[in-house]
Design an enzyme around this catalytic site. Sequence first.
Site, PDB file in Angstrom:
ATOM      1  CE  LYS A   1      17.188  12.610  59.647  1.00 51.76           C
ATOM      2  NZ  LYS A   1      16.029  12.028  58.957  1.00 51.76           N
TER       3      LYS A   1
HETATM    4  C1  LIG Z   1      14.696  12.200  59.155  1.00 49.97           C
HETATM    5  C2  LIG Z   1      13.780  11.730  58.105  1.00 49.97           C
HETATM    6  C3  LIG Z   1      12.505  12.309  57.933  1.00 49.97           C
HETATM    7  C4  LIG Z   1      11.996  13.400  58.831  1.00 49.97           C
HETATM    8  O1  LIG Z   1      12.706  14.599  58.678  1.00 49.97           O
HETATM    9  P1  LIG Z   1      12.668  15.720  59.824  1.00 49.97           P
HETATM   10  O2  LIG Z   1      13.621  16.749  59.399  1.00 49.97           O
HETATM   11  O3  LIG Z   1      13.080  15.020  61.087  1.00 49.97           O
HETATM   12  O4  LIG Z   1      11.250  16.195  59.907  1.00 49.97           O
HETATM   13  C5  LIG Z   1      11.715  11.840  56.893  1.00 49.97           C
HETATM   14  N1  LIG Z   1      12.128  10.840  56.104  1.00 49.97           N
HETATM   15  C6  LIG Z   1      13.329  10.252  56.250  1.00 49.97           C
HETATM   16  C7  LIG Z   1      13.705   9.129  55.360  1.00 49.97           C
HETATM   17  C8  LIG Z   1      14.202  10.680  57.244  1.00 49.97           C
HETATM   18  O5  LIG Z   1      15.395  10.094  57.377  1.00 49.97           O
END
Ligand SMILES: *Cc1c(COP(=O)(O)O)cnc(C)c1O
Length: 497
Positions: A112
């Site tokens: 993120k």
């Molecule tokens: C948010 C997240 C995901 C999923 O990603 P999306 O964009 O919501 O599909 C996978 N792994 C981790 C560690 C995340 O923080």
Amino acid sequence: MGLSYLSTRGGETGVTSSQAILKGLAQDGGLFMPTEIPKLDVPLKELAGLSYQETAYRVMRLFLTDFTEDELRSCIARAYDEKFDTEEIAPLAKVEGEYFLELYHGSTIAFKDMALSILPHLMTAAARKNHVDHEIVILTATSGDTGKAAMAGFADVPGTKIIVFYPKGGVSKVQELQMRTQKGDNTSVVAIHGNFDDAQSGVKRLFADKELEKELAAAGYQFSSANSINIGRLVPQVVYYVYAYAKLLENQEIEEGEEINVTVPTGNFGNILAAYFAKAMGLPIKTLICASNENKVLYDFFATGTYDRNREFVLTSSPSMDILISSNLERLIYLSAGRDTEATKELMKELSGQGAYTVTDEMREFLSDFAGGFATEDEDAEEIRRIFEDTGYLVDTHTGVAAAVYRQYRQRTGDETKTVIASTASPFKFSHSVMEAIKGREAVEGKDEFEVVDALSSLSGIPVPKAVEEIRTAPIRHNMECGVHEMKDTVKGILRI
Ligand SMILES: *Cc1c(COP(=O)(O)O)cnc(C)c1O
């Protein structure tokens, strides 16, 4: 000429990129999409060897056309700096012939950070550009990682406040501590008595609440979103796929034009949609492998053409993928429907009414670039253990799902195309599950979080990341909780309106 944006449900058109970033979600509940996906305007071999920041500029300028070069470069420089623990920003690790694209070197050690370290800068630049004089209130639902990364980005940013809702009991201990120790006078964290979908639906309801919008405006506020529905999160995520391809070229792992596959551990469908955007821009990607955990609503969708959220919500050891309503899928649905906003609106109405919809055969044909797969809790743990024992490389529980799904895919299809696996979190963020996967239950039973963190560090020889060290002793600053139906009152309370 500038690229313009419109709502997937047709209610808003002619929106500039900066306005779309400020709004987050369209007024009709739809998601903003560019009227066309721009093409990469330089040959890929020219991108080989460029820094992450330069690649980011080359890609983002094509989408964010009403930002000036200075504005974009300044946002990029302030986002991708020493907050990341490596100059490469998103390094590529070759392990057993696959390439793990490590997206967790930012300040909160999850992927993120790749978008949320730049979103606050894009948003404040957009606010200046559009002469916004209201204070911007970022409302965010999190399955664990977005909340912390968004607060880290927005903490003490003038002219903004941020309120994060997370599912109580639905996030890892480290994730919870990271959020509840967050500094910054403009940050608020609320545990809701529900799951992530409750939090996300609640936030969407607040966005759509016209009464509330008026009350906010009267008090000098307006909402925006840091969730992955914001186009300002999607665009920065396209960058690392282009960067990874350029790195493979630079390292002579592939030849120019050679197709690669991409495997992405998926929740809200933001990360994998960014990979799809990269493909649509002309990056040679063959198959997008969409990996789910036991909440395998997307696997079923790609297998059958029916999206059905009517099922039990499973709490897994990859909590950031514990999602039954993958919001960003709406953008792909819109594209697969030939950009038919009425059809998209109808399907989304079925989703919020009956909790399910079925796409047409033509739409399914469009979706054939995607291959779905899922891994159970046992398969995830087994993959983490196997990779570590065979190679010494440590992956977190989300990346474990992706790696397991990729192996199944290769066995099932015999497709030997070189593959990039998105590695979305540091294993230290999920120490308990990772340690248990490798050494069994006895290794974690009765131990507190930080004992396990230290044990994982000695086992792997990897130093404990700064983000985890910081919360070892940090005081708890946030204690708020609320029911699913008290979110509106909670927000009003925080804003004192
Ligand atoms: C948010 C997240 C995901 C999923 O990603 P999306 O964009 O919501 O599909 C996978 N792994 C981790 C560690 C995340 O923080």
